[in-house]
Design a protein around this motif. Structure first.
Motif, PDB file in Angstrom:
ATOM      1  N   GLU A 189       0.817  -1.228   0.000  1.00  0.00           N
ATOM      2  CA  GLU A 189       0.000   0.000   0.000  1.00  0.00           C
ATOM      3  C   GLU A 189       0.845   1.270   0.000  1.00  0.00           C
ATOM      4  O   GLU A 189       0.488   2.266  -0.603  1.00  0.00           O
ATOM      5  CB  GLU A 189      -0.918   0.013   1.235  1.00  0.00           C
ATOM      6  CG  GLU A 189      -1.805   1.260   1.298  1.00  0.00           C
ATOM      7  CD  GLU A 189      -2.445   1.451   2.664  1.00  0.00           C
ATOM      8  OE1 GLU A 189      -2.443   0.513   3.482  1.00  0.00           O
ATOM      9  OE2 GLU A 189      -2.938   2.568   2.906  1.00  0.00           O
ATOM     10  N   GLN A 190       1.947   1.226   0.740  1.00  0.00           N
ATOM     11  CA  GLN A 190       2.794   2.417   0.908  1.00  0.00           C
ATOM     12  C   GLN A 190       2.089   3.526   1.689  1.00  0.00           C
ATOM     13  O   GLN A 190       2.469   4.692   1.624  1.00  0.00           O
ATOM     14  CB  GLN A 190       3.262   2.992  -0.437  1.00  0.00           C
ATOM     15  CG  GLN A 190       4.021   1.975  -1.289  1.00  0.00           C
ATOM     16  CD  GLN A 190       4.534   2.595  -2.569  1.00  0.00           C
ATOM     17  OE1 GLN A 190       3.788   2.722  -3.530  1.00  0.00           O
ATOM     18  NE2 GLN A 190       5.787   2.999  -2.583  1.00  0.00           N
ATOM     19  N   GLY A 191       1.078   3.165   2.418  1.00  0.00           N
ATOM     20  CA  GLY A 191       0.344   4.127   3.232  1.00  0.00           C
ATOM     21  C   GLY A 191      -0.204   3.405   4.452  1.00  0.00           C
ATOM     22  O   GLY A 191      -0.036   2.182   4.590  1.00  0.00           O
ATOM     23  N   PRO A 192      -0.867   4.128   5.339  1.00  0.00           N
ATOM     24  CA  PRO A 192      -1.261   3.575   6.646  1.00  0.00           C
ATOM     25  C   PRO A 192      -2.685   3.058   6.742  1.00  0.00           C
ATOM     26  O   PRO A 192      -3.101   2.611   7.809  1.00  0.00           O
ATOM     27  CB  PRO A 192      -1.093   4.804   7.553  1.00  0.00           C
ATOM     28  CG  PRO A 192      -1.495   5.952   6.671  1.00  0.00           C
ATOM     29  CD  PRO A 192      -1.079   5.580   5.264  1.00  0.00           C
ATOM     30  N   ILE A 193      -3.464   3.115   5.658  1.00  0.00           N
ATOM     31  CA  ILE A 193      -4.906   2.892   5.800  1.00  0.00           C
ATOM     32  C   ILE A 193      -5.250   1.456   6.169  1.00  0.00           C
ATOM     33  O   ILE A 193      -6.004   1.199   7.116  1.00  0.00           O
ATOM     34  CB  ILE A 193      -5.638   3.313   4.500  1.00  0.00           C
ATOM     35  CG1 ILE A 193      -5.442   4.814   4.253  1.00  0.00           C
ATOM     36  CG2 ILE A 193      -7.117   2.964   4.590  1.00  0.00           C
ATOM     37  CD1 ILE A 193      -5.927   5.286   2.894  1.00  0.00           C
ATOM     38  N   ALA A 196      -4.235   0.683   9.716  1.00  0.00           N
ATOM     39  CA  ALA A 196      -5.075   1.377  10.699  1.00  0.00           C
ATOM     40  C   ALA A 196      -6.436   0.693  10.825  1.00  0.00           C
ATOM     41  O   ALA A 196      -7.023   0.673  11.902  1.00  0.00           O
ATOM     42  CB  ALA A 196      -5.241   2.849  10.303  1.00  0.00           C
ATOM     43  N   VAL A 257      -6.670  15.037  -0.580  1.00  0.00           N
ATOM     44  CA  VAL A 257      -5.479  15.286   0.229  1.00  0.00           C
ATOM     45  C   VAL A 257      -4.704  16.444  -0.380  1.00  0.00           C
ATOM     46  O   VAL A 257      -4.768  16.703  -1.590  1.00  0.00           O
ATOM     47  CB  VAL A 257      -4.550  14.047   0.384  1.00  0.00           C
ATOM     48  CG1 VAL A 257      -5.211  12.967   1.216  1.00  0.00           C
ATOM     49  CG2 VAL A 257      -4.128  13.506  -0.972  1.00  0.00           C
ATOM     50  N   GLY A 351      -2.996   6.107  -3.598  1.00  0.00           N
ATOM     51  CA  GLY A 351      -2.495   7.475  -3.509  1.00  0.00           C
ATOM     52  C   GLY A 351      -1.190   7.655  -4.256  1.00  0.00           C
ATOM     53  O   GLY A 351      -0.819   8.772  -4.609  1.00  0.00           O
ATOM     54  N   ALA A 352      -0.511   6.568  -4.503  1.00  0.00           N
ATOM     55  CA  ALA A 352       0.766   6.631  -5.229  1.00  0.00           C
ATOM     56  C   ALA A 352       0.550   6.229  -6.683  1.00  0.00           C
ATOM     57  O   ALA A 352      -0.462   5.624  -7.031  1.00  0.00           O
ATOM     58  CB  ALA A 352       1.783   5.702  -4.566  1.00  0.00           C
ATOM     59  N   ASN A 374       3.322   0.442   9.624  1.00  0.00           N
ATOM     60  CA  ASN A 374       3.480   1.880   9.926  1.00  0.00           C
ATOM     61  C   ASN A 374       3.302   2.783   8.698  1.00  0.00           C
ATOM     62  O   ASN A 374       3.662   3.953   8.739  1.00  0.00           O
ATOM     63  CB  ASN A 374       4.827   2.186  10.582  1.00  0.00           C
ATOM     64  CG  ASN A 374       4.955   1.543  11.945  1.00  0.00           C
ATOM     65  OD1 ASN A 374       3.971   1.491  12.689  1.00  0.00           O
ATOM     66  ND2 ASN A 374       6.133   1.026  12.261  1.00  0.00           N
ATOM     67  N   GLY A 375       2.774   2.218   7.624  1.00  0.00           N
ATOM     68  CA  GLY A 375       2.542   3.027   6.430  1.00  0.00           C
ATOM     69  C   GLY A 375       3.824   3.456   5.719  1.00  0.00           C
ATOM     70  O   GLY A 375       3.782   4.292   4.831  1.00  0.00           O
ATOM     71  N   VAL A 376       4.956   2.851   6.102  1.00  0.00           N
ATOM     72  CA  VAL A 376       6.258   3.328   5.626  1.00  0.00           C
ATOM     73  C   VAL A 376       6.648   2.683   4.297  1.00  0.00           C
ATOM     74  O   VAL A 376       6.506   1.467   4.123  1.00  0.00           O
ATOM     75  CB  VAL A 376       7.346   3.047   6.688  1.00  0.00           C
ATOM     76  CG1 VAL A 376       8.735   3.331   6.131  1.00  0.00           C
ATOM     77  CG2 VAL A 376       7.077   3.872   7.940  1.00  0.00           C
TER      78      VAL A 376
END
Lengths: 406, 406
Positions: A189-193, A196, A257, A351-352, A374-376
């Motif tokens: 994902e490269q994000g935190p969704i 979470a 965003v 998002g990317a 951690n979305g990292v």
């Protein structure tokens, strides 16, 4: 009945991740470098071991094809293996190697797919050394002409054409020669969704549109002590107000965003009112209309802010990608498979940017996401739980089966 | 009856302004450099031509004294001749050379003042190469010990002590040996107020207090596309909000100015939410209580902003100078003289720091300002109309006469 070998996938990811390893535990395998060549050589050797027919096109895209019962258009699974300057092991290779594992599972079971299965490695997805990013897939999809791409050069003046020759990946196949029956990309994902929301799978409906604007603000440099507030024309204050208002715009519009990642003040001294400033605004939304509304609001508010402060500005459009919608039928198929597998999932937009958004121009396309811890991403700490990596492979594999039946 | 020679003053300003001249028409005569030495040598030669007794103290301050009828404490007129990296001809030299012109006018008229008249050139007022600024006057006034000042060093490790020896200005007189009867400094405003109000003279009542704070903000670097707004901990947005709120604080408090001149984001990339930020806040007010209220409000609001964004911060006090009030009697005298001369004036506080604020610690002190065209200083375009330069000299000279009578 073919079976997935999860351990083989993990081993491949680790082995490719060791090529270009950095001291921080990350990976530096920038497109067109020796490290990229070694990574490609390794994956190509595995393609050949499995019995795929390997072809290289003129932009250096690599296609490894498992023959099908017919010579119909292939199901293509692809991503990239180039990385950013100090990235992780998963961004790119996960999708390529998952495709390779599916091909290997057919070979292990001595099964032949109803149509060809192609594993694709696209050139220069990250765009670190040569611009634009997502270059290989963009050229494949006809969005950028080959000559422009080949003459793009790095800071030392080396062209991509030269880098491809030097690394042995200046192929002969015409770009875009293959139009797949469908294209699938599995990616972190490269994000935190997902993390979470404690989901294992992201069913990706599309990619956000991206508008990048660079604002150059001209005010008046002044002494911080001797200039009363009402006589200031402060470019730095203007930049800061733009950042605060951009956040407000994002909060007002659904799915919006906004990021102000770069602010450069001049002279950037503690006791001088900034005479000029450069500030970037990155707006993204999966909905084209809403994204345009956000951009319109931004431009209006920057105009108001500048007028109030007595400064002038110029706005440069740096990037403008409209949102991409993936194929609804494939998205639906992925969602059904995920439900059947009793995996927790959510529909989402990316998002990317990804190679899949370029391929969506020429064939039915979709993406599958797995969570990023951690979305990292774009960082040595990029990681995904093993069970999530395996869930992503399972969903991808079952989606391939379903598409082979169609 | 002594007469001022305005042409001589203009000529001296031009001649000193030619030493260290820059291609842009400015001056680069940084403290302790060869250019500074040449400028000092030139002014000292004029001091000697006029018959002043020249003494150099251990921090390199230069004192040229015209003997008086008695050996009482002198009236001292001073400023500096060092410049910023690309400054103008007036910031500093105007005050020194105006004092020299007054001494010369006594000599021309063969008049002896009732008490000695000393023209002072303080070392390193600008603080470009060696810190802190206003160093020579600060050491003279006992606010900084000599050894600390002499061991301050530039980026190459050269100490001020070495620079003074190299340039021939490591004097032997003890610092602070002379406590003047009164100290006067004539200076360009370096701000826009006098010009905006069409005044020729600023009667300076004091110097604003200055609080500088550096805030280091720690958030989380994140992808601009994949990170929803509610999951961000954006150090850059926090820095921008601080800048906007600091302006609000300045507007709420009488006589308050606030400047955010420096913002440094990391990684400072268009598509990455800033993980950390450094932002400076420069608060000034002539009133000590109001300045403290502004600082308290700032700290409270930064705490609130950080909490709202989920970031942490540290605050470093970089500079804290309380406001300086000049001698009310001398200020009153200057105002009366300005009125008598039918010059347009206003009482004001200095927004910039000056040697006079250090001298105010040890003797009755005041300053006189003349307008800066467009409010510009520390810039090759720094300029003041000739008639204003002459008006400033006239007011200074008549103030000296009045003080000699007291």
């Amino acid at each position: 009945m073919r079976k997935l070998n999860y351990q083989r996938l993990h081993g491949w990811i680790e082995e490719v991740g060791g090529i270009g390893a950095t001291p921080e535990g990350g990976v530096r395998r920038i497109a067109g470098t020796e490290a990229d060549k070694h990574g490609r050589d390794k994956v190509v050797s595995w393609m050949r071991d499995i019995g795929l027919q390997v072809e290289i096109d003129r932009i250096g895209n690599i296609f490894g094809t498992l023959a099908g019962e017919t010579g119909a258009a292939p199901i293509m699974i692809g991503s990239h293996i180039d990385t950013v300057g100090n990235g992780g092991k998963l961004d790119g290779p996960y999708g390529v190697l998952a495709g390779l594992e599916i091909a290997a599972s057919f070979r292990d079971a001595k099964e032949t797919p109803s149509r060809p299965l192609t594993v694709a490695i696209f050139t220069n997805e990250e765009g670190v050394r040569f611009q634009p990013d997502m270059m290989g897939s963009l050229v494949h999809a006809g969005g950028l002409d080959l000559e422009t791409a080949l003459t793009s050069h790095d800071r030392d003046g080396v062209t991509l054409a030269e880098a491809l020759v030097n690394t042995g990946y200046a192929g002969e196949m015409a770009c875009g020669a293959v139009t797949p029956h469908a294209f699938l990309e599995l990616h972190i994902e490269q994000g935190p969704i997902l993390e979470a929301e404690k989901k294992s799978i992201g069913v990706v409906e599309g990619v956000q549109g991206i508008f990048w604007t660079g604002f150059t603000i001209s005010g008046q440099a002044n002494h911080a002590g001797t200039t009363p507030m009402h006589l200031r024309r402060d470019a730095g204050f203007t930049a800061s107000r733009i950042a605060v208002e951009a956040r407000r715009i994002a909060n007002e519009i659904e799915g919006q965003v906004a990021t102000i990642g770069q602010i450069d003040l001049k002279p950037n001294l503690i006791n001088v009112v900034a005479g000029s400033a450069y500030v970037t605004v990155d707006l993204r939304n999966a909905d084209a209309d809403r994204l345009q509304i956000a951009q319109n609001k931004l431009e209006a508010i920057v105009t108001d802010i500048a007028e109030a402060e007595g400064v002038t500005f110029t706005a440069e459009e740096l990037v403008r990608f409209d949102p991409v919608a993936f194929d609804p039928a494939i998205v639906q198929t992925i969602e059904e498979i995920t439900k059947e597998s009793k995996l927790k999932y959510r529909r989402m937009t990316s998002g990317a940017g990804h190679d899949a958004q370029m391929m969506a121009r020429i064939c039915p396309t979709a993406m599958i996401f797995v969570p990023s811890i951690n979305g990292v991403s774009h960082n040595p700490k990029e990681a995904t739980a093993k069970e999530d990596l395996e869930a992503g492979l399972e969903v991808l594999s079952r989606t391939v089966d379903r598409l082979l039946q169609s």
